[in-house]
Design an enzyme around this catalytic site. Structure first.
Site, short mmCIF file in Angstrom:
data_model
loop_
_atom_site.label_atom_id
_atom_site.label_comp_id
_atom_site.label_asym_id
_atom_site.label_seq_id
_atom_site.Cartn_x
_atom_site.Cartn_y
_atom_site.Cartn_z
N SER A 31 25.31 -16.65 -14.67
CA SER A 31 24.57 -16.22 -13.48
C SER A 31 23.32 -15.49 -13.93
O SER A 31 23.38 -14.69 -14.87
CB SER A 31 25.44 -15.26 -12.66
OG SER A 31 24.65 -14.64 -11.66
N TYR B 263 31.31 -8.26 -12.33
CA TYR B 263 30.92 -9.68 -12.30
C TYR B 263 29.87 -9.96 -13.39
O TYR B 263 30.01 -10.89 -14.18
CB TYR B 263 30.36 -10.03 -10.91
CG TYR B 263 29.85 -11.46 -10.78
CD1 TYR B 263 30.73 -12.52 -10.66
CD2 TYR B 263 28.48 -11.74 -10.77
CE1 TYR B 263 30.27 -13.84 -10.55
CE2 TYR B 263 28.00 -13.03 -10.65
CZ TYR B 263 28.90 -14.08 -10.53
OH TYR B 263 28.44 -15.38 -10.42
N1 NAP Z 1 26.62 -19.70 -5.60
C1 NAP Z 1 25.82 -18.90 -6.27
O1 NAP Z 1 24.84 -18.38 -5.71
C2 NAP Z 1 26.06 -18.62 -7.73
C3 NAP Z 1 25.09 -17.86 -8.41
C4 NAP Z 1 25.29 -17.58 -9.76
C5 NAP Z 1 26.39 -18.09 -10.43
N2 NAP Z 1 27.32 -18.83 -9.73
C6 NAP Z 1 28.48 -19.33 -10.49
O2 NAP Z 1 28.62 -20.72 -10.26
C7 NAP Z 1 29.99 -21.10 -10.38
C8 NAP Z 1 30.40 -21.87 -9.12
O3 NAP Z 1 30.29 -20.97 -8.02
P1 NAP Z 1 30.25 -21.45 -6.51
O4 NAP Z 1 29.11 -20.75 -5.89
O5 NAP Z 1 30.40 -22.90 -6.40
O6 NAP Z 1 31.57 -20.68 -6.02
P2 NAP Z 1 32.68 -21.07 -4.95
O7 NAP Z 1 32.10 -21.86 -3.86
O8 NAP Z 1 33.37 -19.77 -4.65
O9 NAP Z 1 33.66 -21.97 -5.82
C9 NAP Z 1 34.35 -21.41 -6.91
C10 NAP Z 1 35.15 -22.52 -7.56
O10 NAP Z 1 35.88 -21.94 -8.66
C11 NAP Z 1 37.25 -22.32 -8.48
N3 NAP Z 1 38.17 -21.40 -9.14
C12 NAP Z 1 38.33 -20.07 -8.94
N4 NAP Z 1 39.33 -19.62 -9.72
C13 NAP Z 1 39.80 -20.68 -10.41
C14 NAP Z 1 40.83 -20.87 -11.37
N5 NAP Z 1 41.63 -19.87 -11.76
N6 NAP Z 1 41.02 -22.12 -11.89
C15 NAP Z 1 40.26 -23.15 -11.49
N7 NAP Z 1 39.29 -23.06 -10.57
C16 NAP Z 1 39.07 -21.83 -10.04
C17 NAP Z 1 37.45 -22.35 -6.99
O11 NAP Z 1 38.66 -23.02 -6.68
P3 NAP Z 1 39.52 -22.70 -5.32
O12 NAP Z 1 38.91 -23.50 -4.21
O13 NAP Z 1 40.91 -23.11 -5.70
O14 NAP Z 1 39.38 -21.21 -5.08
C18 NAP Z 1 36.19 -23.09 -6.59
O15 NAP Z 1 36.32 -24.46 -6.85
C19 NAP Z 1 30.78 -19.80 -10.56
O16 NAP Z 1 31.06 -19.62 -11.93
C20 NAP Z 1 29.81 -18.74 -10.08
O17 NAP Z 1 30.04 -17.48 -10.68
C21 NAP Z 1 27.18 -19.10 -8.41
#
Ligand code: NAP
Length: 270
Positions: A133, A146
């Site tokens: 991130s 985080y």
């Molecule tokens: N969106 C943003 O603005 C943003 C910004 C910076 C970084 N990120 C990073 O990008 C990545 C994806 O984030 P996102 O925004 O797509 O988040 P999201 O919509 O909350 O999705 C998170 C994903 O991670 C999965 N997950 C959580 N715990 C897990 C586990 N123990 N084993 C396997 N899968 C697991 C969730 O599965 P479930 O459906 O089963 O919960 C979901 O598929 C993350 O690493 C996040 O920190 C996101």
């Protein structure tokens, strides 16, 4: 690298992981779309049916090693699964919150990496792509757990890049800014820090700042295209952005000292 062979994506049932899985299948990889509940993947497999590659939803909980199965001919692993929790001042954040965040964002990722490296070596090389991130480049209050979990992945990635280069395995760190997913939507709230004496004003300023950049949010499929480009680009640097705001943060971090960045954050607060 040329697209082809297998790609494993964690957290692929929704959000950024889903978009990355679809994009990699579209580019010609045989994608194992890892998710805690593979029932979530039925629509994903349908969406990928005309892809140049293929996509299969597989059960994968990064915190349950028994579910981490590495596909044959692995060329790419995308460590995307991640969690975000309460935004608390360090003095009020219980260790359980730190442990929960590190369990998934760091230790779960390490286990996937440990198991993937022998397969990538056997395939003659490939890419480990860690999603961190851009928030860890800025001293954002109340995000310590985080940010620390993501910064730890950044340090891991640096060592790993040096360690694996002789095997033709390239390590990539993607540092997203705001991507339009459930995680981002859930963060659109007054930080829990506001409930603790002395922190309300900072919490309100943080929410206002977050809302000010809301128009700069990027769609997951757009970010996923940039991520796939970086995966396929052998000349890609270790750290890359996948959206304009992340690119701006990375640029500022590369062009200013840590003290200059810290002073800018403190000036915002005063
Ligand atoms: N969106 C943003 O603005 C943003 C910004 C910076 C970084 N990120 C990073 O990008 C990545 C994806 O984030 P996102 O925004 O797509 O988040 P999201 O919509 O909350 O999705 C998170 C994903 O991670 C999965 N997950 C959580 N715990 C897990 C586990 N123990 N084993 C396997 N899968 C697991 C969730 O599965 P479930 O459906 O089963 O919960 C979901 O598929 C993350 O690493 C996040 O920190 C996101």
């Amino acid at each position: 690298m040329k697209a082809g062979g297998a790609a494993l994506v964690t957290g692929a049932n929704r959000g950024l992981g889903r978009a990355i899985a679809l994009e990699l299948a579209g580019r010609g990889f045989a994608v194992s779309a890892g998710m805690r509940n593979p029932d979530d993947g039925a629509s994903l497999a349908l969406e990928a049916r005309d892809a140049a590659g293929s996509l299969e939803a597989v059960r994968l909980d990064v915190n349950d090693p028994a579910t981490i199965r590495i596909p044959e001919n692995l060329r790419v692993v995308v460590n995307n699964a991640g969690v975000d929790r309460a935004y608390l001042p360090v003095e009020h954040a219980p260790l359980a919150l730190w442990r929960e965040m590190f369990e998934t964002n760091l230790f779960g990722l390490v286990e996937v990496v440990r198991r993937s490296v022998p397969a990538l070596r056997a395939a003659g090389g490939g890419v480990v792509c860690n999603i961190t991130s851009c928030s860890y480049l800025t001293a954002v209050p109340f995000y310590a757990a985080y940010r620390a979990s993501k910064a730890a992945v950044g340090a891991l990635g640096e060592s790993l890049r040096a360690e694996l280069a002789p095997f033709g395995i390239r390590v990539l760190e993607v540092m997203p800014g705001p991507i339009d997913t459930d995680m981002l939507a859930a963060s659109d709230r007054l930080p829990e820090a506001a409930e603790h004496a002395g922190y309300a004003a900072q919490a309100e300023a943080l929410l206002a700042g977050r809302r000010a950049v809301a128009p700069m949010t990027t769609a997951p499929d757009v970010a996923a295209r940039a991520i796939a480009d970086a995966i396929l680009d052998d000349a890609s640097p270790l750290r890359v952005a996948c959206d304009p705001l992340g690119a701006g943060q990375l640029d500022a971090w590369r062009n200013h000292s840590d003290e200059e960045l810290m002073r800018a954050m403190l000036a915002l607060e005063s």
